[in-house]
Design an enzyme around this catalytic site. Structure first.
Site, mmCIF file in Angstrom:
data_model
loop_
_atom_site.group_PDB
_atom_site.id
_atom_site.type_symbol
_atom_site.label_atom_id
_atom_site.label_comp_id
_atom_site.label_asym_id
_atom_site.label_seq_id
_atom_site.Cartn_x
_atom_site.Cartn_y
_atom_site.Cartn_z
ATOM 1 N N ASP A 202 80.887 -86.288 -71.441
ATOM 2 C CA ASP A 202 80.889 -86.753 -72.825
ATOM 3 C C ASP A 202 81.467 -88.148 -72.723
ATOM 4 O O ASP A 202 82.679 -88.309 -72.571
ATOM 5 C CB ASP A 202 81.764 -85.864 -73.709
ATOM 6 C CG ASP A 202 81.644 -86.281 -75.163
ATOM 7 O OD1 ASP A 202 81.765 -87.487 -75.452
ATOM 8 O OD2 ASP A 202 81.411 -85.409 -76.014
ATOM 9 N N HIS A 203 80.607 -89.156 -72.764
ATOM 10 C CA HIS A 203 81.095 -90.483 -72.380
ATOM 11 C C HIS A 203 82.178 -91.018 -73.322
ATOM 12 O O HIS A 203 82.932 -91.899 -72.952
ATOM 13 C CB HIS A 203 79.934 -91.464 -72.181
ATOM 14 C CG HIS A 203 79.382 -92.024 -73.442
ATOM 15 N ND1 HIS A 203 78.485 -91.349 -74.220
ATOM 16 C CD2 HIS A 203 79.595 -93.203 -74.067
ATOM 17 C CE1 HIS A 203 78.176 -92.087 -75.268
ATOM 18 N NE2 HIS A 203 78.835 -93.228 -75.195
ATOM 19 N N HIS A 265 80.741 -85.995 -79.246
ATOM 20 C CA HIS A 265 81.673 -87.122 -79.301
ATOM 21 C C HIS A 265 82.727 -86.996 -80.419
ATOM 22 O O HIS A 265 83.917 -87.162 -80.182
ATOM 23 C CB HIS A 265 80.925 -88.443 -79.495
ATOM 24 C CG HIS A 265 79.808 -88.661 -78.518
ATOM 25 N ND1 HIS A 265 79.869 -88.252 -77.209
ATOM 26 C CD2 HIS A 265 78.599 -89.260 -78.654
ATOM 27 C CE1 HIS A 265 78.745 -88.598 -76.591
ATOM 28 N NE2 HIS A 265 77.963 -89.200 -77.443
HETATM 29 C C1 BG6 Z 1 74.991 -91.357 -77.298
HETATM 30 C C2 BG6 Z 1 74.013 -91.021 -78.389
HETATM 31 O O1 BG6 Z 1 75.557 -90.195 -76.773
HETATM 32 O O2 BG6 Z 1 76.010 -92.178 -77.827
HETATM 33 C C3 BG6 Z 1 73.435 -92.282 -78.992
HETATM 34 O O3 BG6 Z 1 72.970 -90.223 -77.854
HETATM 35 C C4 BG6 Z 1 74.521 -93.207 -79.437
HETATM 36 O O4 BG6 Z 1 72.565 -91.967 -80.070
HETATM 37 C C5 BG6 Z 1 75.543 -93.413 -78.326
HETATM 38 O O5 BG6 Z 1 73.920 -94.441 -79.773
HETATM 39 C C6 BG6 Z 1 76.736 -94.196 -78.818
HETATM 40 O O6 BG6 Z 1 77.552 -94.483 -77.728
HETATM 41 P P1 BG6 Z 1 78.352 -95.846 -77.624
HETATM 42 O O7 BG6 Z 1 79.180 -95.704 -76.412
HETATM 43 O O8 BG6 Z 1 77.331 -96.930 -77.573
HETATM 44 O O9 BG6 Z 1 79.153 -95.899 -78.893
#
Ligand code: BG6
Length: 513
Positions: A202-203, A265
């Site tokens: 989960d980044h 997230h």
């Molecule tokens: C991803 C989603 O996990 O996270 C995307 O699938 C979203 O739809 C993205 O744009 C947002 O990540 P970050 O790190 O750019 O805020």
């Protein structure tokens, strides 16, 4: 004295406090090596780790994909992608050395022979490059590809490491599309890899500011005594993007904002804000506390969904003065699509700490600004002395991105002979305080997986509990009868008015970004 330089001398976070396990030499096999994630995130992250001297001494990256390509072809494409997406400018001499550890393995995911040759190739790489039989398998592919890949990894014996080595698997989201499919996916994965070999990414958890939530709460003595229903009025979490669906309709049409962002997230951020202090910093102690939060989230009954959740979809509008099309007219989107590109929710955590403290979340595409923040809104001071006219409560804002940092809004006396009170901000910015750019989330997470630290990865029970909550909402939305409305909002606005009403009904409003 220059403030950043001053702090760098005194700042304990810059030195000595690291508790990270040491990342070990390994081969990183990326399934889906010609895909978007590999280009935009994985290879740039690996390059940046190499450039910062953070990679273990021996790392080989093996791209596994269907298309015909030589190692050199693959290196060239990866170089182009890294130059385009890397957070640091690519330095030729570093790229030259780093690229020598990149390889390409051409095979179909359903071809058993391709995995056998992969096993042979990995053995050879171990001998030549000192990667010690450690393997990290990265699944940057759609979930319907998981099963054949896992099956063949198992047949080739690659799911089990040799004595003294390890084999781990990193799984990208979406981890299922509901509870049933997540359980099935977990079953499929666990057939080849045990839970402690499985790293569900989960980044958001890899973002510096998300990690800092635990430090803010548990390394400072002043917040914890206030962190409860007695002093906190409510919490807001907003994740806003100006981007639209950006050519990802194939995935997004079947997902929508609730599955794409809230299930993972946003709930993860909420867990970090709401969890109890873990007994130690081990992955399981932290995840044990996080999963309790999800379990305590009040489950709505179907009839309550409409009054607690607002779903929206962007219509035509303008972002930064540029007109943009509606979601329904984006490429590969069904012109009658009811996919949610915006969600606002009101949640409650049924435990002693959070009793009667609503949690409001909103997430959306094509909003006027991009940014993710959590704001903790404290209760108002009594109206007895100064606050008869204005009574602005204290708000602690955790900016996850951009301009990472934390600010506290408080009341101050305006200079002058009268007692005029105005809100002011105490502000901490990562950029200026530490004088150093934060690494990308994927950099941290890749290193953690190489070190065997699963703290920032989602555990099976967390994922399943989160889906149980999301399923109730999705089921209400897809009901044939009395499904809650889908509201349209012009691109470039803060979502449908109904999202404002959700808070207005409780006498509150969204924090202005
Ligand atoms: C991803 C989603 O996990 O996270 C995307 O699938 C979203 O739809 C993205 O744009 C947002 O990540 P970050 O790190 O750019 O805020």
């Amino acid at each position: 004295m220059n403030r950043a330089a001053d702090q760098s001398e005194a700042n304990p976070l810059r030195e000595g406090l690291s508790t990270r396990a040491v990342p070990q030499p390994c081969s990183v096999v990326i399934f889906g090596a010609t895909g978007d994630l590999t280009h935009r995130k994985l290879l740039p992250a690996l390059y940046n780790l190499a450039a910062d001297g953070e990679l273990p001494p021996a790392v080989a990256v093996i791209g596994f994909a269907r298309r015909e390509k030589s190692d050199d072809d693959f290196r060239r494409v990866m170089e182009e992608a890294t130059r385009k997406f890397s957070r640091q400018t690519v330095r030729d001499e570093i790229w030259k050395t780093f690229s020598q550890s990149i390889f390409y393995h051409q095979s179909d995911f359903s071809d058993e022979a391709g995995f056998k040759t992969l096993a042979e190739r990995l053995d050879k790489i171990d001998k030549e490059r000192g990667t010690r039989g450690n393997r990290l398998f990265y699944f940057a592919v759609a979930p319907d590809q998981f099963e054949p890949i896992l099956k063949h990894l198992k047949t080739a014996g690659l799911n089990k490491a040799k004595e003294g080595s390890w084999a781990r698997v990193i799984i990208e989201k979406p981890f299922g599309k509901d509870l049933a499919s997540a359980r099935e996916l977990n079953r499929v994965v666990s057939d080849a890899f045990s839970e402690n070999q499985t790293y569900r990414i989960d980044h958001f958890l890899g973002k510096e500011t998300a990690q800092n939530i635990l430090v803010l709460r548990f390394a400072n003595a002043i917040f914890e005594p206030l962190w409860n229903t007695r002093y906190i009025d409510h919490v807001q979490i907003t994740a806003a993007e100006t981007l639209g669906v950006e050519g990802r309709a194939g995935y997004y049409e079947g997902a929508g904002a609730l599955r794409d962002m809230v299930q993972n997230h946003l709930l993860q951020l909420l867990c970090l804000i709401a969890m109890e202090a873990p007994s130690d910093l081990s992955a399981d102690s932290i995840r044990d506390e996080k999963v309790k939060v999800v379990r305590c989230l009040r489950r709505m009954v179907t009839d309550e969904v409409a009054s607690n959740v607002v779903r929206g979809q962007y219509a035509e509008g303008a972002i930064n003065g540029q007109s943009v099309p509606s979601y329904r007219s984006e490429k590969n989107v069904d012109p009658k699509s009811t996919t949610d590109t915006f969600v606002a929710l009101r949640l409650n955590i049924d435990n002693w700490r959070w009793w009667d403290v609503p949690i409001y979340m909103r997430v959306g595409k094509r909003l006027p600004k991009s940014g993710t923040e959590i704001s903790v809104h404290f209760k108002k001071a009594p109206f007895v002395l100064f606050n008869k006219g204005t009574n602005e409560p204290n708000v602690l804002v955790i900016r996850i991105q951009p301009d990472e940092g934390i600010s506290l809004r408080m009341q101050a006396k305006m200079p002058g002979t009268s007692f005029r009170i105005e809100p002011v901000k105490m502000d901490f910015h990562y950029g200026t305080s530490f004088g150093k750019a934060s690494p990308e989330a994927y950099e941290r997470l890749l290193l953690d997986a190489m070190s065997g630290d699963a703290t920032l990865f989602a555990r099976r029970d967390e994922v399943e509990e989160a889906w149980a909550l999301i399923d109730i909402i999705e089921n209400a939305w897809s009901a044939k009868k009395n499904a809650p409305d889908l509201f349209f909002y012009p691109a470039g606005s803060w979502g449908p008015e109904e999202a404002d009403e959700l808070l207005a009904r409780d006498g509150r409003s969204w924090r202005r970004f």
